[in-house]
Enzyme design. Structure first.
Site, PDB file in Angstrom:
ATOM      1  N   LYS A  13     -39.226  55.890  -3.941  1.00 17.49           N
ATOM      2  CA  LYS A  13     -38.913  56.144  -5.362  1.00 17.49           C
ATOM      3  C   LYS A  13     -38.362  54.873  -6.019  1.00 17.49           C
ATOM      4  O   LYS A  13     -38.786  54.496  -7.111  1.00 17.49           O
ATOM      5  CB  LYS A  13     -37.886  57.285  -5.501  1.00 17.49           C
ATOM      6  CG  LYS A  13     -38.358  58.598  -4.884  1.00 17.49           C
ATOM      7  CD  LYS A  13     -37.324  59.680  -4.992  1.00 17.49           C
ATOM      8  CE  LYS A  13     -36.045  59.446  -4.231  1.00 17.49           C
ATOM      9  NZ  LYS A  13     -36.171  59.396  -2.752  1.00 17.49           N
ATOM     10  N   ARG A  87     -31.593  66.295  -9.059  1.00 18.49           N
ATOM     11  CA  ARG A  87     -31.593  66.498  -7.610  1.00 18.49           C
ATOM     12  C   ARG A  87     -31.478  67.976  -7.252  1.00 18.49           C
ATOM     13  O   ARG A  87     -31.502  68.326  -6.087  1.00 18.49           O
ATOM     14  CB  ARG A  87     -30.368  65.848  -7.011  1.00 18.49           C
ATOM     15  CG  ARG A  87     -30.345  64.397  -6.615  1.00 18.49           C
ATOM     16  CD  ARG A  87     -31.430  63.958  -5.781  1.00 18.49           C
ATOM     17  NE  ARG A  87     -31.061  63.298  -4.574  1.00 18.49           N
ATOM     18  CZ  ARG A  87     -31.043  61.961  -4.434  1.00 18.49           C
ATOM     19  NH1 ARG A  87     -31.333  61.164  -5.404  1.00 18.49           N
ATOM     20  NH2 ARG A  87     -30.769  61.447  -3.273  1.00 18.49           N
ATOM     21  N   ARG A 159     -27.691  50.059   4.376  1.00 15.99           N
ATOM     22  CA  ARG A 159     -26.925  51.042   3.618  1.00 15.99           C
ATOM     23  C   ARG A 159     -26.149  51.937   4.585  1.00 15.99           C
ATOM     24  O   ARG A 159     -26.677  52.302   5.634  1.00 15.99           O
ATOM     25  CB  ARG A 159     -27.877  51.912   2.766  1.00 15.99           C
ATOM     26  CG  ARG A 159     -28.052  51.381   1.368  1.00 15.99           C
ATOM     27  CD  ARG A 159     -29.145  52.065   0.601  1.00 15.99           C
ATOM     28  NE  ARG A 159     -29.106  53.528   0.568  1.00 15.99           N
ATOM     29  CZ  ARG A 159     -29.929  54.267  -0.169  1.00 15.99           C
ATOM     30  NH1 ARG A 159     -30.834  53.681  -0.956  1.00 15.99           N
ATOM     31  NH2 ARG A 159     -29.872  55.574  -0.143  1.00 15.99           N
ATOM     32  N   ARG A 170     -29.209  63.667   4.947  1.00 17.21           N
ATOM     33  CA  ARG A 170     -29.873  63.496   3.643  1.00 17.21           C
ATOM     34  C   ARG A 170     -31.162  64.314   3.578  1.00 17.21           C
ATOM     35  O   ARG A 170     -31.480  64.902   2.556  1.00 17.21           O
ATOM     36  CB  ARG A 170     -30.148  62.008   3.387  1.00 17.21           C
ATOM     37  CG  ARG A 170     -28.874  61.268   2.991  1.00 17.21           C
ATOM     38  CD  ARG A 170     -29.006  59.786   3.162  1.00 17.21           C
ATOM     39  NE  ARG A 170     -30.062  59.224   2.362  1.00 17.21           N
ATOM     40  CZ  ARG A 170     -30.723  58.111   2.683  1.00 17.21           C
ATOM     41  NH1 ARG A 170     -30.438  57.455   3.794  1.00 17.21           N
ATOM     42  NH2 ARG A 170     -31.650  57.659   1.899  1.00 17.21           N
TER      43      ARG A 170
HETATM   44  P1  AP5 Z   1     -37.178  53.002  -1.150  1.00 21.06           P
HETATM   45  O1  AP5 Z   1     -38.028  52.616  -2.291  1.00 21.06           O
HETATM   46  O2  AP5 Z   1     -35.794  52.422  -1.077  1.00 21.06           O
HETATM   47  O3  AP5 Z   1     -37.143  54.607  -0.991  1.00 21.06           O
HETATM   48  P2  AP5 Z   1     -36.414  55.725  -1.851  1.00 21.06           P
HETATM   49  O4  AP5 Z   1     -37.335  56.877  -1.964  1.00 21.06           O
HETATM   50  O5  AP5 Z   1     -35.866  55.146  -3.112  1.00 21.06           O
HETATM   51  O6  AP5 Z   1     -35.278  56.103  -0.816  1.00 21.06           O
HETATM   52  P3  AP5 Z   1     -33.734  56.358  -1.000  1.00 21.06           P
HETATM   53  O7  AP5 Z   1     -33.210  56.416   0.417  1.00 21.06           O
HETATM   54  O8  AP5 Z   1     -33.084  55.359  -1.887  1.00 21.06           O
HETATM   55  O9  AP5 Z   1     -33.712  57.752  -1.664  1.00 21.06           O
HETATM   56  P4  AP5 Z   1     -32.588  58.761  -1.658  1.00 21.06           P
HETATM   57  O10 AP5 Z   1     -33.086  59.754  -2.639  1.00 21.06           O
HETATM   58  O11 AP5 Z   1     -32.224  59.278  -0.323  1.00 21.06           O
HETATM   59  O12 AP5 Z   1     -31.295  57.906  -2.079  1.00 21.06           O
HETATM   60  P5  AP5 Z   1     -30.651  57.513  -3.473  1.00 21.06           P
HETATM   61  O13 AP5 Z   1     -30.406  56.064  -3.442  1.00 21.06           O
HETATM   62  O14 AP5 Z   1     -31.403  58.102  -4.611  1.00 21.06           O
HETATM   63  O15 AP5 Z   1     -37.977  52.640   0.189  1.00 21.06           O
HETATM   64  C1  AP5 Z   1     -37.389  52.824   1.466  1.00 21.06           C
HETATM   65  C2  AP5 Z   1     -37.805  51.654   2.393  1.00 21.06           C
HETATM   66  O16 AP5 Z   1     -39.212  51.716   2.612  1.00 21.06           O
HETATM   67  C3  AP5 Z   1     -37.540  50.257   1.779  1.00 21.06           C
HETATM   68  O17 AP5 Z   1     -37.150  49.392   2.816  1.00 21.06           O
HETATM   69  C4  AP5 Z   1     -38.896  49.829   1.206  1.00 21.06           C
HETATM   70  O18 AP5 Z   1     -39.069  48.421   1.215  1.00 21.06           O
HETATM   71  C5  AP5 Z   1     -39.869  50.524   2.142  1.00 21.06           C
HETATM   72  N1  AP5 Z   1     -41.091  50.984   1.480  1.00 21.06           N
HETATM   73  C6  AP5 Z   1     -41.186  51.587   0.261  1.00 21.06           C
HETATM   74  N2  AP5 Z   1     -42.463  51.920   0.003  1.00 21.06           N
HETATM   75  C7  AP5 Z   1     -43.189  51.525   1.084  1.00 21.06           C
HETATM   76  C8  AP5 Z   1     -44.573  51.592   1.422  1.00 21.06           C
HETATM   77  N3  AP5 Z   1     -45.478  52.150   0.596  1.00 21.06           N
HETATM   78  N4  AP5 Z   1     -44.970  51.099   2.610  1.00 21.06           N
HETATM   79  C9  AP5 Z   1     -44.068  50.541   3.466  1.00 21.06           C
HETATM   80  N5  AP5 Z   1     -42.746  50.427   3.203  1.00 21.06           N
HETATM   81  C10 AP5 Z   1     -42.308  50.924   2.031  1.00 21.06           C
HETATM   82  O19 AP5 Z   1     -29.264  58.310  -3.399  1.00 21.06           O
HETATM   83  C11 AP5 Z   1     -28.281  57.930  -2.472  1.00 21.06           C
HETATM   84  C12 AP5 Z   1     -27.096  58.888  -2.564  1.00 21.06           C
HETATM   85  O20 AP5 Z   1     -26.540  58.856  -3.898  1.00 21.06           O
HETATM   86  C13 AP5 Z   1     -27.399  60.363  -2.312  1.00 21.06           C
HETATM   87  O21 AP5 Z   1     -27.426  60.670  -0.942  1.00 21.06           O
HETATM   88  C14 AP5 Z   1     -26.241  61.032  -3.059  1.00 21.06           C
HETATM   89  O22 AP5 Z   1     -25.062  60.939  -2.313  1.00 21.06           O
HETATM   90  C15 AP5 Z   1     -26.097  60.163  -4.285  1.00 21.06           C
HETATM   91  N6  AP5 Z   1     -26.920  60.629  -5.425  1.00 21.06           N
HETATM   92  C16 AP5 Z   1     -27.980  59.950  -5.987  1.00 21.06           C
HETATM   93  N7  AP5 Z   1     -28.496  60.664  -7.008  1.00 21.06           N
HETATM   94  C17 AP5 Z   1     -27.741  61.798  -7.101  1.00 21.06           C
HETATM   95  C18 AP5 Z   1     -27.781  62.928  -7.956  1.00 21.06           C
HETATM   96  N8  AP5 Z   1     -28.693  63.056  -8.939  1.00 21.06           N
HETATM   97  N9  AP5 Z   1     -26.886  63.922  -7.769  1.00 21.06           N
HETATM   98  C19 AP5 Z   1     -25.935  63.818  -6.808  1.00 21.06           C
HETATM   99  N10 AP5 Z   1     -25.849  62.769  -5.958  1.00 21.06           N
HETATM  100  C20 AP5 Z   1     -26.733  61.762  -6.104  1.00 21.06           C
END
Ligand code: AP5
Length: 214
Positions: A13, A87, A159, A170
């Protein structure tokens, strides 16, 4: 264009959000990035939020909703790419009401999906810049110099929530709270399913095809 990126941890994402921002020239707003920046501060609120992030649990709805509403106020008319919000159903309703007050609605919700085995590999080898939050992957997009950010020379770290136990939590949070949004947006007829399996450019092309011509 007003988009939401939905999908389990590691589907890309954040990666796709940044690429779409360049392609579509609309801002990418990531709640994860915003919250990670916030918890670096030494305020009471920052310390409270840090606990949720470290455990891999959702931060309370009101806190996140306030943050996102503030950011959206600037971009609501020209368009945005929301990553990590909503979310759960309650956050989706907050977003709907907020947009309704402005007389607008979401155009598309892009649901990225891939097998959990692939996602775990992506998360375990992800490294982010402590300074500018740029995202790398030790195998698929490694930095040019070992653990140094290509953009700002900052230090790359893992992270806290990319440790094995927290990754599991998660995924559990996603299953329990976020997955129900698939049906919520399907009923509104704005959900688009995209395979996140494949390299970054391939996934981007799939999304752009849907967004521009779908
Ligand atoms: P990446 O692009 O970083 O993946 P992502 O889907 O963004 O993964 P996240 O782990 O960031 O999502 P998440 O929803 O768990 O965490 P968030 O930060 O939103 O890609 C991942 C890896 O793969 C990277 O190394 C990248 O280079 C690689 N990659 C990407 N695409 C690829 C491809 N096609 N091929 C190969 N490699 C690839 O949230 C974190 C925390 O914040 C949550 O746990 C919660 O505590 C809090 N939070 C966030 N939003 C809310 C909300 N709305 N409400 C409450 N709490 C919230």
């Amino acid at each position: 264009m007003r988009l939401v990126l939905l999908g389990p941890p590691g589907t890309g994402k954040g990666t796709q959000g940044k690429m779409l921002e360049k392609e579509l020239k609309i801002p990418h707003l990531s709640t994860g990035d915003i919250l990670r920046e916030t918890v670096k501060k030494s305020t009471f609120l920052a310390k409270k939020m840090a606990k949720y992030l470290k455990r891999g649990e959702l931060v309370p709805d009101e806190t996140v909703a306030e943050i996102i509403k503030k950011r959206l106020k600037k971009n609501v008319v020209s368009g945005f790419i929301l990553d990590g919000f909503p979310r759960n159903i309650s956050q989706a309703e907050i977003l709907d009401n907020f947009l309704k007050e402005k007389g607008i609605c979401l155009d598309r919700v892009i649901y990225l999906e891939a097998k959990e085995k692939i996602l775990i590999k992506r998360l375990k080898d992800r490294r982010i810049c402590f300074n500018c939050q740029a995202v790398f992957h030790l195998k698929s997009s490694p930095p040019q110099r070992d653990l140094i950010c290509d953009y700002c020379n900052g230090r790359l770290t893992q992270r806290d929530d990319d440790k094995e136990e927290t990754i599991k939590r998660r995924f559990h949070e996603y299953q329990e709270k976020t997955k129900s949004l698939i049906d919520y947006y399907r009923k509104k007829k704005i959900l688009v399913k995209i395979s996140a399996d494949g390299d970054k450019q391939t996934v981007l092309k799939r999304i752009l095809r849907e967004v521009k011509y779908g």
